[in-house]
Design a protein around this motif. Structure first.
Motif, mmCIF file in Angstrom:
data_model
loop_
_atom_site.group_PDB
_atom_site.id
_atom_site.type_symbol
_atom_site.label_atom_id
_atom_site.label_comp_id
_atom_site.label_asym_id
_atom_site.label_seq_id
_atom_site.Cartn_x
_atom_site.Cartn_y
_atom_site.Cartn_z
ATOM 1 N N GLU A 32 0.784 -1.640 0.013
ATOM 2 C CA GLU A 32 -0.129 0.129 -0.082
ATOM 3 C C GLU A 32 1.049 1.032 -0.096
ATOM 4 O O GLU A 32 0.794 2.291 -0.314
ATOM 5 C CB GLU A 32 -0.084 0.095 1.418
ATOM 6 C CG GLU A 32 -2.063 -1.002 1.329
ATOM 7 C CD GLU A 32 -2.285 -0.929 2.546
ATOM 8 O OE1 GLU A 32 -2.605 -0.234 3.411
ATOM 9 O OE2 GLU A 32 -3.476 -1.555 3.034
ATOM 10 N N LYS B 193 1.634 10.309 4.863
ATOM 11 C CA LYS B 193 1.082 9.216 5.041
ATOM 12 C C LYS B 193 1.252 8.297 5.209
ATOM 13 O O LYS B 193 1.597 7.454 6.193
ATOM 14 C CB LYS B 193 -0.656 9.482 4.113
ATOM 15 C CG LYS B 193 -1.515 8.813 4.301
ATOM 16 C CD LYS B 193 -2.170 9.056 5.447
ATOM 17 C CE LYS B 193 -3.538 7.922 5.455
ATOM 18 N NZ LYS B 193 -3.592 6.873 6.014
ATOM 19 N N ILE B 194 2.354 7.709 4.228
ATOM 20 C CA ILE B 194 3.543 6.511 4.373
ATOM 21 C C ILE B 194 4.055 6.927 5.866
ATOM 22 O O ILE B 194 4.572 5.652 5.967
ATOM 23 C CB ILE B 194 3.983 7.467 3.419
ATOM 24 C CG1 ILE B 194 3.295 7.038 1.498
ATOM 25 C CG2 ILE B 194 4.828 6.225 2.990
ATOM 26 C CD1 ILE B 194 4.347 7.125 0.329
ATOM 27 N N TYR C 149 0.433 12.554 -0.028
ATOM 28 C CA TYR C 149 0.982 11.310 -0.032
ATOM 29 C C TYR C 149 2.349 10.772 1.169
ATOM 30 O O TYR C 149 2.237 9.931 1.670
ATOM 31 C CB TYR C 149 1.010 10.898 -0.839
ATOM 32 C CG TYR C 149 -0.646 10.671 -1.551
ATOM 33 C CD1 TYR C 149 -1.056 9.353 -1.844
ATOM 34 C CD2 TYR C 149 -1.146 11.083 -2.665
ATOM 35 C CE1 TYR C 149 -1.995 9.007 -2.408
ATOM 36 C CE2 TYR C 149 -2.033 11.074 -3.156
ATOM 37 C CZ TYR C 149 -3.438 10.272 -3.480
ATOM 38 O OH TYR C 149 -4.440 9.590 -3.979
ATOM 39 N N LYS D 201 1.291 3.640 -2.980
ATOM 40 C CA LYS D 201 1.183 5.670 -2.695
ATOM 41 C C LYS D 201 1.735 6.470 -2.765
ATOM 42 O O LYS D 201 2.321 7.618 -3.371
ATOM 43 C CB LYS D 201 0.496 5.665 -1.174
ATOM 44 C CG LYS D 201 -0.817 5.050 -0.253
ATOM 45 C CD LYS D 201 -0.721 5.828 1.242
ATOM 46 C CE LYS D 201 -1.876 5.755 1.453
ATOM 47 N NZ LYS D 201 -2.021 4.463 2.232
#
Length: 238
Positions: free
Chosen positions: A162, A202-203, A199, A166
C-alpha cells in the motif's frame, strides 16, 4: 506605516501616486488606438480572476513559507499595491494604462510563484526520498525476519504494498508539478506539490504504530499539513 511612507515620498517628489494622477496626466498615460483600448480593457477584465486567485495563494504561501524564500514578503507587498493601481486605472476608464499595468503585474506574480514552486520542489523531493528509504528499510527488515522460522514480519507485506502504491501516486503528482513548472504554470504546480506531500506524510505516519511516533512525524511536517489544506499556519504551529 508603509502606505503613509509611500504617500509622503510621493508628495515630497511632487509626483502623485500611480492611479491618482490628475485627469490631464492620466490622459497622457492612456494614449492609444481604439483597438489597443479594447485589447487592454479585455486584459484587465479577463485576467482579473486569475490574478485574484494567485494573490490568494501567495497570501497563504508567503505567510507559511515566506521566511524560506528571500525577499518574498517585500515582493508580495509590491504585488498587492500594484494590483490596487491596476484597479484605480480600470475604474477611471484608463483601460490602456490598466491593461499595461496588469501585464507587468502578472509577470511579477509568476516570478514570485516560481520562486515558491522551486522551494516546494526541494521539500517534496526530500520528503519522497525519505518515504522511499523507509519503504526500502521495511522491505529489507521483512526479508530478514521472514527468513527465521516463527518470527512475525515487522510490517505486513500488505502495508508495504500500500505504501509503494501511495509513493507511485506521489511521484506521479511530483512529475505533473515538474512538467507545469517547465511551462511556467507555477500556480498549478504548487497544487500538485501539495498533493504529493500529503501522500508522503501519510506513508511515513502509516508505518508508525504508536501515536507518539505518529505525532513526531506530524509535528515535523505540521506547517506542510496546514499549507496542504490551503490554510495559513497559526503562530502556535510555527
Amino acid at each position: 506605516m508603509v502606505c503613509l511612507s509611500l504617500s509622503v515620498t510621493a508628495q515630497e517628489s511632487g509626483a502623485p501616486e500611480k492611479g491618482k494622477e490628475s485627469f490631464e496626466e492620466l490622459d497622457k498615460l492612456d494614449q492609444g488606438t481604439n483597438l489597443e483600448r479594447k485589447q487592454y480593457k479585455n486584459i484587465s477584465e479577463n485576467n482579473k480572476d486569475r490574478v485574484i486567485n494567485s494573490i490568494k495563494l501567495l497570501t497563504i504561501v508567503t505567510a507559511n513559507f515566506g521566511d524560506e524564500v528571500p525577499d518574498s514578503k517585500t515582493a508580495f507587498d509590491k504585488i498587492k499595491k500594484d494590483y490596487q493601481i491596476v484597479l484605480r486605472y480600470y475604474y477611471r476608464r484608463a483601460y490602456i494604462a490598466s491593461g499595461k499595468a496588469m501585464v507587468i503585474l502578472e509577470k511579477d506574480i509568476n516570478t514570485l510563484l516560481g520562486k515558491f514552486a522551486k522551494s516546494y520542489d526541494t521539500k517534496t523531493q526530500n520528503l519522497l526520498a525519505e518515504c522511499a528509504d523507509t519503504i526500502t528499510g521495511q522491505e529489507q527488515a521483512q526479508l530478514v525476519d521472514t527468513s527465521t522460522e516463527g518470527v512475525k514480519p515487522v510490517v505486513p507485506y500488505r502495508e508495504i504494498a500500500e505504501a509503494q502504491q501511495k509513493l507511485r501516486i506521489a511521484y506521479g503528482q511530483l512529475g505533473l508539478a515538474t512538467d507545469m513548472t517547465r511551462d511556467d504554470r507555477y500556480y498549478d504546480a504548487i497544487v500538485h506539490y501539495r498533493i504529493a506531500k500529503d501522500y508522503g506524510i501519510k506513508i511515513l505516519t502509516d508505518f508508525k504504530e504508536q501515536e507518539a511516533d505518529k505525532k513526531v512525524i506530524t509535528d515535523k511536517y505540521a506547517k506542510d499539513l496546514v499549507d496542504n489544506k490551503n490554510q495559513i499556519v497559526s503562530q502556535n504551529t510555527k
